[in-house]
Design an enzyme around this catalytic site. Sequence first.
Site, mmCIF file in Angstrom:
data_model
loop_
_atom_site.group_PDB
_atom_site.id
_atom_site.type_symbol
_atom_site.label_atom_id
_atom_site.label_comp_id
_atom_site.label_asym_id
_atom_site.label_seq_id
_atom_site.Cartn_x
_atom_site.Cartn_y
_atom_site.Cartn_z
ATOM 1 N N LYS A 145 -0.333 -1.530 -4.408
ATOM 2 C CA LYS A 145 -1.873 -1.014 -4.649
ATOM 3 C C LYS A 145 -2.292 -1.110 -6.140
ATOM 4 O O LYS A 145 -3.368 -0.623 -6.512
ATOM 5 C CB LYS A 145 -1.941 0.540 -3.836
ATOM 6 N N THR A 190 -8.919 0.771 4.301
ATOM 7 C CA THR A 190 -9.893 1.213 5.209
ATOM 8 C C THR A 190 -10.670 2.355 4.142
ATOM 9 O O THR A 190 -11.964 2.406 4.214
ATOM 10 C CB THR A 190 -9.450 2.236 6.291
ATOM 11 N N LYS A 207 -14.796 2.943 3.342
ATOM 12 C CA LYS A 207 -15.403 4.477 3.152
ATOM 13 C C LYS A 207 -16.327 4.678 2.106
ATOM 14 O O LYS A 207 -17.345 4.935 2.186
ATOM 15 C CB LYS A 207 -14.491 5.655 3.511
ATOM 16 N N LYS A 240 -5.517 6.594 -2.525
ATOM 17 C CA LYS A 240 -4.843 5.916 -1.547
ATOM 18 C C LYS A 240 -3.472 6.418 -1.892
ATOM 19 O O LYS A 240 -3.226 6.831 -2.811
ATOM 20 C CB LYS A 240 -5.231 4.405 -1.683
ATOM 21 N N ARG A 241 -2.457 6.262 -1.107
ATOM 22 C CA ARG A 241 -1.125 6.209 -1.272
ATOM 23 C C ARG A 241 -0.613 5.541 -2.530
ATOM 24 O O ARG A 241 -1.316 4.560 -2.845
ATOM 25 C CB ARG A 241 -0.306 5.661 -0.055
ATOM 26 N N HIS A 245 0.274 -4.166 11.098
ATOM 27 C CA HIS A 245 -0.609 -3.469 9.786
ATOM 28 C C HIS A 245 0.127 -3.640 8.653
ATOM 29 O O HIS A 245 -0.170 -3.262 7.813
ATOM 30 C CB HIS A 245 -0.403 -1.881 10.095
#
Length: 831
Positions: free
Chosen positions: A571, A673, A677, A565-566, A374
């Site tokens: 990111k 992911t 969504k 998100k985290r 992952h």
Amino acid sequence: PHAKRATSSATILSGADVRTGLDSAVLQQAVLDHLYYSLGRLPAVATPANYYRALALAIRDRLQQRWIRTSETYFERGRKLACYLSAEFLLGPHLGNNLLNLGLEQAAREALTALGQDLDAILDCEPEPGLGNGGLGRLAACYLDSLATLQYPAIGYGIRYEFGIFAQEIRDGWQTERTDKWLSGGNPWEIAKPDIAYEVKWGGHTERYIDDDGAERRRWVPYRVVRGIAYDTPIQGYGVDTCNTLRLWSAEAAESFDFQAFNTGDYFQAVDAKLRSETITKVLYPNDEPAIGKRLRLAQQYFFVTCSLQDMLRILDLAGGAIEQFAEHFAVQLNDTHPSIGVAELMRLLIDERGLDWDAAWTITVATFGYTNHTLLPEALETWPLPLFREVLPRHLEIIYEINRRFLDEVRACFPDDSARVARMSLIGEAGEKQVRMAHLACVGSHAINGVAALHSELLKASVLSDFHALWPERFSNKTNGVTPRRFLALANPGLRALLDETLGASWPVDLGRLRELESHIDDPAFRERWRAVKHANKQRLADYVQAHTGIVLDPDWLFDIQVKRIHEYKRQHLNLLHIVTLYQRLKTYPAFSFPPRAFLFGGKAAPGYFTAKRIIKLINAVAETINADPEVNGRLKVAFVPNFSVKNAQLIYPAADLSEQISTAGKEASGTGNMKFMLNGALTIGTLDGANVEMRDEVGAENFFLFGRTADEVARLQGEGYRPADYLAGDDELKAVMELIGSGHFSGGDSEVFRPLVENLTQSDPFLVLADYAAYVACQEGVSAAWADQEQWTRMSIINCARGGKFSSDRAIAEYAREIWGLQSVPIQV
Ligand code: GL2
């Protein structure tokens, strides 16, 4: 309650109906019965939380028949069982999902209304089991939902953490952490099975001995033994009778007292040993990507893996299966390297405890395991310091050495005279302190290795696992992630669900490709109007939530631009912030500067020890405070940080987004992911060519996706050449001014220290190329604003994003795993 029963329904209920009946009158009675018998409450004094628990128990009763029938059928039919091993399952609240999957929402609503209660308020009482950090744990939960819905024989195995992911509170703009006591009110969904329990050995040493047949063997003499107890949670499929099991292990002392200590009068030491055993499953490690080599973490991993494998052996024995047939009965998937000690543990169980020889045991082991990677981030690849590993798992280290010896012989045979390759591939890293490399163990011990998006799977083969790919190309494949459309579309977005039901019929939640048919309606202005109305209502719902939790007032007519998100540098929440500060600065400098008003929302947790991520949260809140309070800009800009991002509030957030921020440095986000969504809920994406964004863009078409930024290849090249962020700063006055504004203390009440580390990080090293992508990002955002100005066209794009999201159903992903990795057949269940 009995007086009520007489008056509430003319129906005389049989004993069976009370537990299994599905109409609202029966449900109403069942809720009253549980209030009375399980909670000891009369309706007059029952709180909403009491009603939640009573309804949950009533619904669990209704799952029970399906649940037991499902296990019984699997046992009778003896078909292959998929075992999903995961240290994390980020489940989210169960009640709403179970009502949806059983088709009981309406009946439950009516039953509660008749009792003077509101179902939505009751649903809100459920604490969520946050047994995961982020995407990886939530993926496991989506996969369980799809396995049950597709009627695959499957079981999830994991850890019953007493404390899940911490609850985040924002104080003075900083993240603070509170323990998540999710079990404090009891957990109506689980059933403890104290008779399903296994011994877990620990520490000590190994020794040679001669068995009854005169053969030389080795055995493990542990220092300590604890017990793992099974707690089962039902996983009900959507619209089917299949109800699978999630089995989570909880640690207990093997004996409640250390009798020796007790007898010598050391009562405290005796109880202390018990406490130490139980700490194994106390708390989830709150780190998302970087692995942390802590002894307790290794203990957790080994603990749940051995319990799970011993459970499979027990099931095999019960069914009368031969040990040689193990791999025909079980397909075991390793969700990242966290359970990869399973490779050595299955070898130990087969050889030391079941008497198989090495070759037979190895054939079974490799045929049993599959490994999903992952992440490409090197710091997230798990390794264990060798001395620590030996101390905790001495027998496993011996087994790993033997696996390694045979494996490296194979490498030498395939690649003669290549000692560098042998060193690179070894299960034991020799650079500096010796390490056990868990990803290598997972690769060697698995017949199938996969990444989680097309780009990620290619990068795996080209980078971190390239040597393994050269040796065993046939083991590699891609399985692009998916998300469950039940929770993240039907449940989260009731408005859209109603529109989809009406437009497409009721089967789309299990046949998500049918969303395509929406495209035939995009030229219908009335349909677009309804589409917009759904989105608007969702935005209002979120605005209410944000106001209640932060005091910030948002206007649902504005563009909702969301990044949840985290919090992680890769990111790039800070890239998003630089854009916001750019807009702020333009407005302040040129009051006539015009763009469609936007609300920027953020949410996400930072690992408690992650300095930079915590400072990014502080900066988001500092910028929000300054902007929201400034009448010169707050008519066109608002910023909000939604505290404690969780599955529960995610279900309010995704449906309310106009724009989804997926802006990681290309090559760093394995899949993502959340991106899926948002897409399914009709958000447009602004994103880089990273993870599954690439495939999302392929599905929707370039014209329906806001693409910017360097590609993974370009990122690698730039970093290879020696990237200098100062060059980008020097060439861009606007960027320079933005960085100076942040550094000056403008957003921190004149404190020029607090954000200095962030500014220095970006201007001096910028490991994730924020400055290199800044100009392209800001330009792309201008394209977003221009597109938003044409609401009819925006709505078309929104519809297309949803319509072409069918690929990203976890049903598609699970069907691929079942066919291509597990060799699994579905088994319909009939109650
Ligand atoms: C992750 C990846 O970062 C993320 O991109 C991916 O979508 C999920 C699920 O495959 O896995 N890897 C990881 O270690 N965490 C993730 O979320 N925590």
